[in-house]
Design a protein around this motif. Sequence first.
Motif, short mmCIF file in Angstrom:
data_model
loop_
_atom_site.label_atom_id
_atom_site.label_comp_id
_atom_site.label_asym_id
_atom_site.label_seq_id
_atom_site.Cartn_x
_atom_site.Cartn_y
_atom_site.Cartn_z
N LEU A 1 0.84 -1.19 0.00
CA LEU A 1 0.00 0.00 0.00
C LEU A 1 0.88 1.24 0.00
O LEU A 1 2.00 1.21 0.49
CB LEU A 1 -0.86 0.02 1.26
N ILE A 2 0.34 2.31 -0.50
CA ILE A 2 1.00 3.60 -0.43
C ILE A 2 0.23 4.45 0.56
O ILE A 2 -0.99 4.59 0.45
CB ILE A 2 1.04 4.30 -1.81
N GLY A 3 0.92 5.00 1.54
CA GLY A 3 0.31 5.85 2.55
C GLY A 3 0.99 7.20 2.58
O GLY A 3 2.20 7.32 2.36
N PHE A 4 0.21 8.22 2.84
CA PHE A 4 0.74 9.59 2.88
C PHE A 4 0.65 10.11 4.30
O PHE A 4 -0.36 9.93 4.98
CB PHE A 4 -0.08 10.49 1.94
N ASN A 5 1.73 10.74 4.75
CA ASN A 5 1.77 11.34 6.08
C ASN A 5 2.49 12.67 5.93
O ASN A 5 3.72 12.69 5.72
CB ASN A 5 2.49 10.41 7.06
N ASP B 1 1.19 -5.02 8.29
CA ASP B 1 1.36 -3.96 9.28
C ASP B 1 0.08 -3.17 9.53
O ASP B 1 0.03 -2.34 10.44
CB ASP B 1 2.46 -2.99 8.83
N VAL B 2 -0.94 -3.41 8.73
CA VAL B 2 -2.20 -2.65 8.83
C VAL B 2 -3.10 -3.26 9.89
O VAL B 2 -3.34 -4.47 9.89
CB VAL B 2 -2.93 -2.61 7.47
N TYR B 3 -3.60 -2.42 10.78
CA TYR B 3 -4.57 -2.86 11.79
C TYR B 3 -5.99 -2.72 11.23
O TYR B 3 -6.78 -3.63 11.34
CB TYR B 3 -4.41 -2.04 13.07
N TYR B 4 -6.27 -1.55 10.66
CA TYR B 4 -7.57 -1.36 10.03
C TYR B 4 -7.54 -0.15 9.11
O TYR B 4 -6.64 0.68 9.15
CB TYR B 4 -8.70 -1.26 11.05
N PHE B 5 -8.54 -0.10 8.23
CA PHE B 5 -8.77 1.03 7.34
C PHE B 5 -10.06 1.69 7.80
O PHE B 5 -11.00 1.01 8.19
CB PHE B 5 -8.97 0.57 5.90
N GLU B 6 -10.11 3.01 7.69
CA GLU B 6 -11.34 3.72 8.07
C GLU B 6 -11.57 4.89 7.14
O GLU B 6 -10.63 5.61 6.78
CB GLU B 6 -11.22 4.22 9.51
N SER B 7 -12.82 5.06 6.74
CA SER B 7 -13.21 6.18 5.91
C SER B 7 -13.88 7.23 6.79
O SER B 7 -14.83 6.92 7.50
CB SER B 7 -14.18 5.69 4.83
N VAL B 8 -13.35 8.47 6.73
CA VAL B 8 -13.90 9.58 7.51
C VAL B 8 -13.92 10.81 6.62
O VAL B 8 -12.89 11.20 6.07
CB VAL B 8 -13.03 9.87 8.77
N ASP B 9 -15.09 11.42 6.48
CA ASP B 9 -15.22 12.65 5.68
C ASP B 9 -14.61 12.52 4.29
O ASP B 9 -13.82 13.36 3.85
CB ASP B 9 -14.60 13.85 6.41
N ASN B 10 -14.95 11.46 3.59
CA ASN B 10 -14.48 11.20 2.23
C ASN B 10 -12.96 11.04 2.11
O ASN B 10 -12.40 11.23 1.04
CB ASN B 10 -14.97 12.28 1.25
N LYS B 11 -12.31 10.71 3.19
CA LYS B 11 -10.89 10.39 3.18
C LYS B 11 -10.74 9.01 3.78
O LYS B 11 -11.49 8.63 4.68
CB LYS B 11 -10.07 11.40 4.00
N VAL B 12 -9.75 8.25 3.29
CA VAL B 12 -9.51 6.91 3.82
C VAL B 12 -8.17 6.92 4.54
O VAL B 12 -7.16 7.41 4.02
CB VAL B 12 -9.51 5.86 2.69
N PHE B 13 -8.18 6.36 5.76
CA PHE B 13 -6.99 6.32 6.59
C PHE B 13 -6.56 4.88 6.83
O PHE B 13 -7.40 3.99 6.97
CB PHE B 13 -7.24 7.03 7.92
N VAL B 14 -5.25 4.68 6.89
CA VAL B 14 -4.66 3.37 7.14
C VAL B 14 -4.04 3.44 8.54
O VAL B 14 -3.14 4.23 8.79
CB VAL B 14 -3.55 3.06 6.11
#
Length: 145
Positions: free
Chosen positions: A41-45, A56-69
Amino acid sequence: MKISIEEIDNRQDEEIIIRCHEVNEEILSLLRRIKAKNKMLIGFNEDTIHQINFSDVYYFESVDNKVFVYCRDRVFESKQKLYELEELCEGRKFFRASKSSIINIAKISYIKPSISGRFEARMDNGESVMVSRQYVPVLKTMLGI
């Protein structure tokens, strides 16, 4: 079904050819698993871009039209939609826990019933994620209970 494997010279590009009578759901599922097998996966911080292993991922969550890893102690933003991540997670130990989350069951410490038929999944990193009652049977099946 016949399966053939041909070893080639490393100067040639590797390829997979699927010959079938019709492109059905089984073939499409196989194709998705092949594509996702070793993908990261590609993640941005902030200003940085990170490669993230699915393990390494615990969960994915969608909040306010954004997806977080969510990983052990870091959170990244993903440019992919939740349904796209769900397809990539097919064949792995992930399941849809609600309309807005996907959980890695390998990272669950324990689960406990919550109000109105939902479950609370306590993750190894101490965070809690709610499992909607419509997805509780899926979780029970995956855990063998």
